[in-house]
Scaffold this active site. Structure first.
Site, PDB file in Angstrom:
ATOM      1  N   GLU A 131       0.858  -1.184   0.000  1.00  0.00           N
ATOM      2  CA  GLU A 131       0.000   0.000   0.000  1.00  0.00           C
ATOM      3  C   GLU A 131       0.890   1.228   0.000  1.00  0.00           C
ATOM      4  O   GLU A 131       1.945   1.238   0.630  1.00  0.00           O
ATOM      5  CB  GLU A 131      -0.909   0.067   1.237  1.00  0.00           C
ATOM      6  CG  GLU A 131      -1.969  -1.011   1.304  1.00  0.00           C
ATOM      7  CD  GLU A 131      -1.525  -2.262   2.046  1.00  0.00           C
ATOM      8  OE1 GLU A 131      -2.256  -3.271   1.980  1.00  0.00           O
ATOM      9  OE2 GLU A 131      -0.446  -2.230   2.676  1.00  0.00           O
ATOM     10  N   TYR A 143       7.447   2.314  -7.837  1.00  0.00           N
ATOM     11  CA  TYR A 143       6.758   1.020  -7.875  1.00  0.00           C
ATOM     12  C   TYR A 143       6.294   0.676  -9.286  1.00  0.00           C
ATOM     13  O   TYR A 143       6.393  -0.474  -9.726  1.00  0.00           O
ATOM     14  CB  TYR A 143       5.588   1.007  -6.893  1.00  0.00           C
ATOM     15  CG  TYR A 143       6.032   1.137  -5.452  1.00  0.00           C
ATOM     16  CD1 TYR A 143       7.087   0.381  -4.948  1.00  0.00           C
ATOM     17  CD2 TYR A 143       5.403   2.026  -4.594  1.00  0.00           C
ATOM     18  CE1 TYR A 143       7.500   0.505  -3.631  1.00  0.00           C
ATOM     19  CE2 TYR A 143       5.804   2.161  -3.270  1.00  0.00           C
ATOM     20  CZ  TYR A 143       6.855   1.396  -2.800  1.00  0.00           C
ATOM     21  OH  TYR A 143       7.266   1.523  -1.503  1.00  0.00           O
TER      22      TYR A 143
END
Length: 196
Positions: A131, A143
């Site tokens: 998250e 990411y």
């Protein structure tokens, strides 16, 4: 000469890591939380360390991980990064990835993420998830660069701010071609830290 290494965290690092956690996350985990992670066989808890040296603050630094070594000129501190993953069934859940604010945007987050993903692959895990705050564009960029995709949103996930978290996911870690992907990431990490 100062040495920069990625190593497994140990009990002696707890107080320094808690200080870094406070700087990076506002106190996400306390000493007891890190102690639990150290005792869990399902956790990989890593630190990025610049070795202490009493010499000139601007000196040659050797960057080392289990897979590469390179040298640049850089200032030193002590623990400048932390990363953690939980191995849950076939999944690597990346719970923490943080770099000291003075050392951000220099490739160290990429180095830690690469090492966590390599660890997940070495454990034989099939996918990775995490998250991240919806407003953390630099982390999202990192990411996404590593093939994570947005798959959901947790409303009001961060209690201190009420901000939403995006759920990111990366599959196929157990596929044969993922080893080649790791090699390419390794090359990119070295080039990024080396300033090329």
């Amino acid at each position: 000469m100062a040495m920069i290494t990625i190593q497994k965290m140990s009990h002696e690092h707890i107080s320094s890591v808690v200080e870094l956690d406070l700087l990076c996350f506002g106190g996400l985990w306390n000493a007891q939380g890190y102690q639990r992670e150290l005792e869990s066989p399902n956790s990989d808890l890593l630190i990025l360390v610049i070795g202490q040296n009493t010499g000139d603050r601007n000196e040659e630094v050797v960057f080392k991980s289990s897979n590469f070594q390179l040298q640049i000129t850089y200032n030193h501190q002590s623990i400048i990064g932390i990363g953690c993953l939980w191995a849950i069934l076939e999944e690597a859940h990346i719970t923490i990835l943080g770099i000291h604010p003075q050392y951000q945007r220099l490739g160290f987050g990429q180095l830690l993420l690469y090492t966590l993903m390599r660890s997940a692959w070495e454990r034989g895990l099939e996918r990775a998830t995490l998250e991240v705050a919806a407003s953390n564009f630099s982390a999202l960029s990192l990411y996404h660069k590593f093939g994570f995709q947005d798959v959901g949103r947790r409303r009001g996930y961060y209690q201190q701010t009420g901000e939403d978290a995006l759920i990111l996911w990366r599959g196929h870690l157990h596929y044969p071609e993922f080893e080649q992907t790791l090699s390419e990431w390794h090359r990119q990490v070295v080039a990024r830290i080396d300033g090329q």
